[in-house]
Scaffold this motif. Structure first.
Motif, PDB file in Angstrom:
ATOM      1  N   LEU A  41      51.292  45.464  27.225  1.00 32.70           N
ATOM      2  CA  LEU A  41      50.330  44.461  26.768  1.00 32.70           C
ATOM      3  C   LEU A  41      50.027  44.658  25.277  1.00 32.70           C
ATOM      4  O   LEU A  41      49.954  43.715  24.498  1.00 32.70           O
ATOM      5  CB  LEU A  41      49.080  44.678  27.608  1.00 32.70           C
ATOM      6  CG  LEU A  41      47.924  43.719  27.714  1.00 32.70           C
ATOM      7  CD1 LEU A  41      47.257  43.977  29.050  1.00 32.70           C
ATOM      8  CD2 LEU A  41      46.938  43.834  26.617  1.00 32.70           C
ATOM      9  N   GLN A 178      41.758  50.635  35.361  1.00 34.64           N
ATOM     10  CA  GLN A 178      41.469  49.854  34.144  1.00 34.64           C
ATOM     11  C   GLN A 178      41.456  50.772  32.914  1.00 34.64           C
ATOM     12  O   GLN A 178      41.961  50.427  31.858  1.00 34.64           O
ATOM     13  CB  GLN A 178      40.123  49.143  34.305  1.00 34.64           C
ATOM     14  CG  GLN A 178      39.512  48.604  33.011  1.00 34.64           C
ATOM     15  CD  GLN A 178      40.089  47.252  32.598  1.00 34.64           C
ATOM     16  OE1 GLN A 178      40.727  46.578  33.376  1.00 34.64           O
ATOM     17  NE2 GLN A 178      39.882  46.877  31.352  1.00 34.64           N
ATOM     18  N   THR A 182      43.602  50.622  29.298  1.00 37.17           N
ATOM     19  CA  THR A 182      43.099  50.666  27.914  1.00 37.17           C
ATOM     20  C   THR A 182      43.751  51.830  27.150  1.00 37.17           C
ATOM     21  O   THR A 182      44.042  51.701  25.967  1.00 37.17           O
ATOM     22  CB  THR A 182      41.562  50.804  27.866  1.00 37.17           C
ATOM     23  OG1 THR A 182      41.180  52.005  28.529  1.00 37.17           O
ATOM     24  CG2 THR A 182      40.861  49.630  28.511  1.00 37.17           C
ATOM     25  N   ILE A 185      47.079  50.653  26.037  1.00 35.81           N
ATOM     26  CA  ILE A 185      46.979  49.772  24.853  1.00 35.81           C
ATOM     27  C   ILE A 185      46.802  50.628  23.593  1.00 35.81           C
ATOM     28  O   ILE A 185      47.455  50.413  22.573  1.00 35.81           O
ATOM     29  CB  ILE A 185      45.791  48.784  24.994  1.00 35.81           C
ATOM     30  CG1 ILE A 185      45.966  47.871  26.219  1.00 35.81           C
ATOM     31  CG2 ILE A 185      45.626  47.947  23.723  1.00 35.81           C
ATOM     32  CD1 ILE A 185      44.784  46.936  26.505  1.00 35.81           C
ATOM     33  N   GLN A 295      37.059  35.642  32.484  1.00 31.63           N
ATOM     34  CA  GLN A 295      37.442  36.889  31.800  1.00 31.63           C
ATOM     35  C   GLN A 295      38.423  36.593  30.665  1.00 31.63           C
ATOM     36  O   GLN A 295      38.319  37.121  29.574  1.00 31.63           O
ATOM     37  CB  GLN A 295      38.070  37.875  32.790  1.00 31.63           C
ATOM     38  CG  GLN A 295      38.236  39.257  32.182  1.00 31.63           C
ATOM     39  CD  GLN A 295      39.344  40.078  32.803  1.00 31.63           C
ATOM     40  OE1 GLN A 295      40.464  39.603  32.986  1.00 31.63           O
ATOM     41  NE2 GLN A 295      39.038  41.320  33.125  1.00 31.63           N
ATOM     42  N   GLN A 296      39.365  35.711  30.934  1.00 30.26           N
ATOM     43  CA  GLN A 296      40.340  35.398  29.890  1.00 30.26           C
ATOM     44  C   GLN A 296      39.730  34.531  28.788  1.00 30.26           C
ATOM     45  O   GLN A 296      40.123  34.629  27.636  1.00 30.26           O
ATOM     46  CB  GLN A 296      41.584  34.743  30.493  1.00 30.26           C
ATOM     47  CG  GLN A 296      42.427  35.716  31.310  1.00 30.26           C
ATOM     48  CD  GLN A 296      42.766  36.988  30.531  1.00 30.26           C
ATOM     49  OE1 GLN A 296      43.152  36.941  29.372  1.00 30.26           O
ATOM     50  NE2 GLN A 296      42.594  38.144  31.159  1.00 30.26           N
ATOM     51  N   ASN A 301      42.014  38.748  24.810  1.00 26.93           N
ATOM     52  CA  ASN A 301      43.424  39.027  24.545  1.00 26.93           C
ATOM     53  C   ASN A 301      43.896  38.543  23.188  1.00 26.93           C
ATOM     54  O   ASN A 301      44.972  38.918  22.732  1.00 26.93           O
ATOM     55  CB  ASN A 301      44.294  38.517  25.692  1.00 26.93           C
ATOM     56  CG  ASN A 301      44.250  39.519  26.843  1.00 26.93           C
ATOM     57  OD1 ASN A 301      44.183  40.724  26.595  1.00 26.93           O
ATOM     58  ND2 ASN A 301      44.236  39.035  28.057  1.00 26.93           N
ATOM     59  N   MET A 304      43.555  41.907  21.886  1.00 32.02           N
ATOM     60  CA  MET A 304      44.489  42.867  22.475  1.00 32.02           C
ATOM     61  C   MET A 304      45.940  42.555  22.106  1.00 32.02           C
ATOM     62  O   MET A 304      46.728  43.439  21.847  1.00 32.02           O
ATOM     63  CB  MET A 304      44.342  42.888  24.007  1.00 32.02           C
ATOM     64  CG  MET A 304      43.030  43.430  24.472  1.00 32.02           C
ATOM     65  SD  MET A 304      42.782  45.100  23.834  1.00 32.02           S
ATOM     66  CE  MET A 304      41.065  45.058  23.416  1.00 32.02           C
ATOM     67  N   ASN A 332      37.920  50.351  22.777  1.00 31.88           N
ATOM     68  CA  ASN A 332      38.165  49.810  24.119  1.00 31.88           C
ATOM     69  C   ASN A 332      38.151  50.929  25.171  1.00 31.88           C
ATOM     70  O   ASN A 332      37.528  50.813  26.222  1.00 31.88           O
ATOM     71  CB  ASN A 332      39.537  49.105  24.097  1.00 31.88           C
ATOM     72  CG  ASN A 332      39.764  48.194  25.279  1.00 31.88           C
ATOM     73  OD1 ASN A 332      38.836  47.819  25.974  1.00 31.88           O
ATOM     74  ND2 ASN A 332      41.014  47.835  25.523  1.00 31.88           N
ATOM     75  N   PHE A 401      33.022  43.760  25.738  1.00 30.86           N
ATOM     76  CA  PHE A 401      33.947  43.303  26.795  1.00 30.86           C
ATOM     77  C   PHE A 401      34.307  44.473  27.701  1.00 30.86           C
ATOM     78  O   PHE A 401      34.339  44.361  28.923  1.00 30.86           O
ATOM     79  CB  PHE A 401      35.227  42.713  26.185  1.00 30.86           C
ATOM     80  CG  PHE A 401      36.283  42.397  27.219  1.00 30.86           C
ATOM     81  CD1 PHE A 401      36.275  41.181  27.887  1.00 30.86           C
ATOM     82  CD2 PHE A 401      37.268  43.322  27.556  1.00 30.86           C
ATOM     83  CE1 PHE A 401      37.223  40.886  28.867  1.00 30.86           C
ATOM     84  CE2 PHE A 401      38.218  43.037  28.537  1.00 30.86           C
ATOM     85  CZ  PHE A 401      38.192  41.813  29.182  1.00 30.86           C
ATOM     86  N   GLY A 406      35.708  43.336  31.320  1.00 28.91           N
ATOM     87  CA  GLY A 406      36.994  44.045  31.498  1.00 28.91           C
ATOM     88  C   GLY A 406      37.092  44.628  32.898  1.00 28.91           C
ATOM     89  O   GLY A 406      37.811  44.114  33.757  1.00 28.91           O
ATOM     90  N   TRP A 410      37.639  42.828  37.592  1.00 28.55           N
ATOM     91  CA  TRP A 410      38.500  43.255  38.707  1.00 28.55           C
ATOM     92  C   TRP A 410      37.689  43.837  39.841  1.00 28.55           C
ATOM     93  O   TRP A 410      38.015  43.675  41.002  1.00 28.55           O
ATOM     94  CB  TRP A 410      39.528  44.279  38.204  1.00 28.55           C
ATOM     95  CG  TRP A 410      40.424  43.645  37.198  1.00 28.55           C
ATOM     96  CD1 TRP A 410      40.351  43.777  35.839  1.00 28.55           C
ATOM     97  CD2 TRP A 410      41.475  42.712  37.453  1.00 28.55           C
ATOM     98  NE1 TRP A 410      41.304  43.004  35.240  1.00 28.55           N
ATOM     99  CE2 TRP A 410      42.012  42.338  36.207  1.00 28.55           C
ATOM    100  CE3 TRP A 410      42.020  42.172  38.613  1.00 28.55           C
ATOM    101  CZ2 TRP A 410      43.058  41.445  36.084  1.00 28.55           C
ATOM    102  CZ3 TRP A 410      43.070  41.277  38.493  1.00 28.55           C
ATOM    103  CH2 TRP A 410      43.576  40.921  37.239  1.00 28.55           C
TER     104      TRP A 410
HETATM  105  C1  BGC Z   1      42.093  42.160  31.224  1.00 29.33           C
HETATM  106  C2  BGC Z   1      43.250  42.093  30.289  1.00 29.33           C
HETATM  107  C3  BGC Z   1      42.845  42.714  28.973  1.00 29.33           C
HETATM  108  C4  BGC Z   1      42.336  44.115  29.155  1.00 29.33           C
HETATM  109  C5  BGC Z   1      41.850  44.720  27.869  1.00 29.33           C
HETATM  110  C6  BGC Z   1      41.648  43.583  31.355  1.00 29.33           C
HETATM  111  O1  BGC Z   1      40.574  43.666  32.232  1.00 29.33           O
HETATM  112  O2  BGC Z   1      42.455  41.638  32.481  1.00 29.33           O
HETATM  113  O3  BGC Z   1      43.664  40.766  30.158  1.00 29.33           O
HETATM  114  O4  BGC Z   1      43.931  42.736  28.087  1.00 29.33           O
HETATM  115  O5  BGC Z   1      41.287  44.123  30.097  1.00 29.33           O
HETATM  116  O6  BGC Z   1      41.422  46.038  28.016  1.00 29.33           O
END
Ligand code: BGC
Length: 513
Positions: A41, A178, A182, A185, A295-296, A301, A304, A332, A401, A406, A410
């Motif tokens: 990502l 989750q 991060t 990333i 969320q989106q 993003n 991100m 993050n 976020f 974030g 979920w």
């Molecule tokens: C989201 C991702 C996002 C990420 C960033 C996730 O909860 O679903 O789309 O890139 O968090 O940390």
């Protein structure tokens, strides 16, 4: 992003069980699944801002980017606007969306292990194709394969994790997944920062994803499947032995019996799709569809995927852009850790509401600063002080976020769905999320070109709507066992009308798997 089905909170009794070597190895393998998703990502933003990469695959974007004369694009806002370039980033999500439909059946019928292995192989081949890419087609095919990897791993890894782990650490593992994303990333941003300076650094950036993919594949070969999956496939005796091994104790009768019962119940609820559209499940249907959509539309993003590109657009040098991405990536991770410690203390609503307000304030600040410097013409530059201030607001936005939408994006859908609707609820959540991630990934650079600084107000507008939505419609679900969730809806001012009185606490036997 703990996709898939992670059972949290449920009212199951607490069984004895040590944190065995098995559990630790499980966590490492699962960590690879999350890490890979985060890595793939986060990696493209930096790569698409590297000169050598652009020169090789997107020479027009390169010329546009370097052009100071304004012949190609007068406006800074449009420097990177190229649909093929965005497809390189976003195609992954389209593939993940398609794969998750197959992956859920394969995970159920053939087991979690096979599904993880298939995911790992996709990650491996996708990373190698991208690393050795000679043309755009090869690049995009590589990304599609990575997307298939995401589809499979997001189904199997969280499920594998939740079924292997002792119940007491199950909830923490949900956000733990989750957290690994991060961290993935952040690692991607760091690697881009280091490799941007070396010749063909982008090939290494894209290829390094092969390392965790190999660990995931090996893990999937050597690890056993979960007891739940064995029971589901009729291997009762093997399942019992497995449970003894993973718990590190001989007396697992009670837990084993619960798993068998849960599996029997699960077989009875064969039509989760039919169930979820019944009126009494309206709140779950609404939240499982709207939470991933919102969320989106926080716009996360944009940062991100495209932080380095965005920072370059705003006139940061290419090194500063990559460094800034490292900083936002670090924020993050830290804020996600804060979330792990706060979510059961302060509750979901406080985090959602605080996060929403903070995101909005930051978006207004960033939009206003860009409006002031770049206006509608898109010509301008920031002073050093302004650059720092801008980076501060972007970090504050990412932090808000990362401790709200974030992980909660979920966690909440997974904890509000009881067994009879869980598979459908999760499938909706994962697919809506992937669909809108794809859409945002694909259109962001075009939106930036057309909406200019207004883009930040556009997402800010959505943050206002989603925060009001949470304030009015989401009841607190902190510490509510899943079988008592119905009484939460029943006493809610709005959702009560959908829940028949006699339903409160019925289905209590359909406990959390
Ligand atoms: C989201 C991702 C996002 C990420 C960033 C996730 O909860 O679903 O789309 O890139 O968090 O940390």
């Amino acid at each position: 992003m703990a996709g898939g089905v992670v059972a949290t909170g449920g009212g199951r009794t607490h069984h004895e069980g040590k944190i065995t070597l098995f559990v630790i190895v499980t966590c490492i393998v699962a960590a690879m699944g999350g890490l890979l998703f985060g890595y793939d990502l986060g990696i493209t933003g930096g790569v698409t801002s590297m000169d050598q990469f652009l020169l090789k695959f997107f020479p027009n974007v390169y010329i546009q980017m370097k052009d100071q004369s304004g012949v190609h694009h007068h406006s800074q806002y449009c420097k990177f606007d190229n649909p093929l370039l965005t497809l390189f980033t976003s195609s992954l999500y389209l593939a993940a969306l398609v794969a998750s439909f197959f992956a859920s059946s394969i995970t159920r019928i053939m087991g979690r292990k096979i599904s993880m292995f298939i995911g790992g192989i996709f990650f491996l081949v996708g990373s190698l194709l991208d690393a050795f890419a000679v043309n755009v087609a090869m690049l995009i095919i590589g990304r599609l394969l990575l997307g298939f990897g995401v589809g499979f791993c997001n189904q199997s890894v969280p499920l594998y994790l939740s079924e292997m782990a002792p119940p007491k650490i199950r909830g923490a593992l949900n956000i733990g997944f989750q957290l690994m994303i991060t961290i993935g990333i952040l690692i991607a941003n760091l690697i881009n920062y280091k490799l941007a300076k070396i010749k063909n650094g982008w090939r290494f950036s894209l290829g390094i994803g092969a390392v965790p993919a190999i660990i995931l594949c090996l893990g999937a070969i050597f690890l056993d499947d979960t007891p739940n999956s064995m029971i589901e496939r009729g291997k009762q005796e093997k399942a019992r032995k497995m449970l003894q091994r993973i718990r590190g104790i001989d007396d697992v009768d009670e837990e084993f019996q619960e798993l068998v019962n849960a599996s029997e119940e699960a077989k009875k609820v064969d039509n989760a799709w039919k169930n979820i559209i019944e009126a009494k499940y309206r709140p779950q249907l609404v939240f499982c569809s709207l939470i991933p959509f919102f969320q989106q539309f926080t716009g996360i993003n944009v940062i991100m995927f495209y932080a380095p590109v965005l920072f370059q657009t705003l006139g940061f040098g290419s090194n500063a852009s990559l460094m800034s991405a490292v900083i936002t990536g670090g924020v993050n991770v830290v804020a996600t850790i804060i979330s792990i410690f706060s979510v059961d203390k302060f509750g979901r609503r406080i985090l959602f509401l605080e996060g929403g307000i903070q995101m909005l304030l930051c978006q207004i600040a960033v939009g206003a600063m860009i409006a002031k410097e770049f206006g509608v013409s898109g010509v301008g530059s920031f002073s050093k002080g302004e650059v720092n201030l801008l980076l501060f607001f972007i970090c504050a936005y990412v932090a808000s976020f990362a401790w709200s939408w974030g992980p909660l994006g979920w966690l909440v859908p997974s904890e509000i769905c009881s067994l009879e609707i869980r598979s459908a609820g999760q499938a909706i959540n994962v697919s809506v999320n992937m669909l809108f991630t794809f859409i945002i990934g694909q259109v962001f650079l075009m939106m930036l070109c057309h909406l200019k600084f207004g883009l930040f107000f556009f997402f800010g507008g959505f943050v206002v709507i989603m925060t009001i939505f949470i304030a009015f419609f989401l009841p607190e679900t902190k510490n509510v066992p899943i079988e008592e969730m119905n009484s939460v809806w029943r006493s809610h001012w709005f959702w009560a009308r959908f829940i028949p009185q006699d339903m409160v606490n019925s289905h209590a036997h359909l406990q959390d798997l």
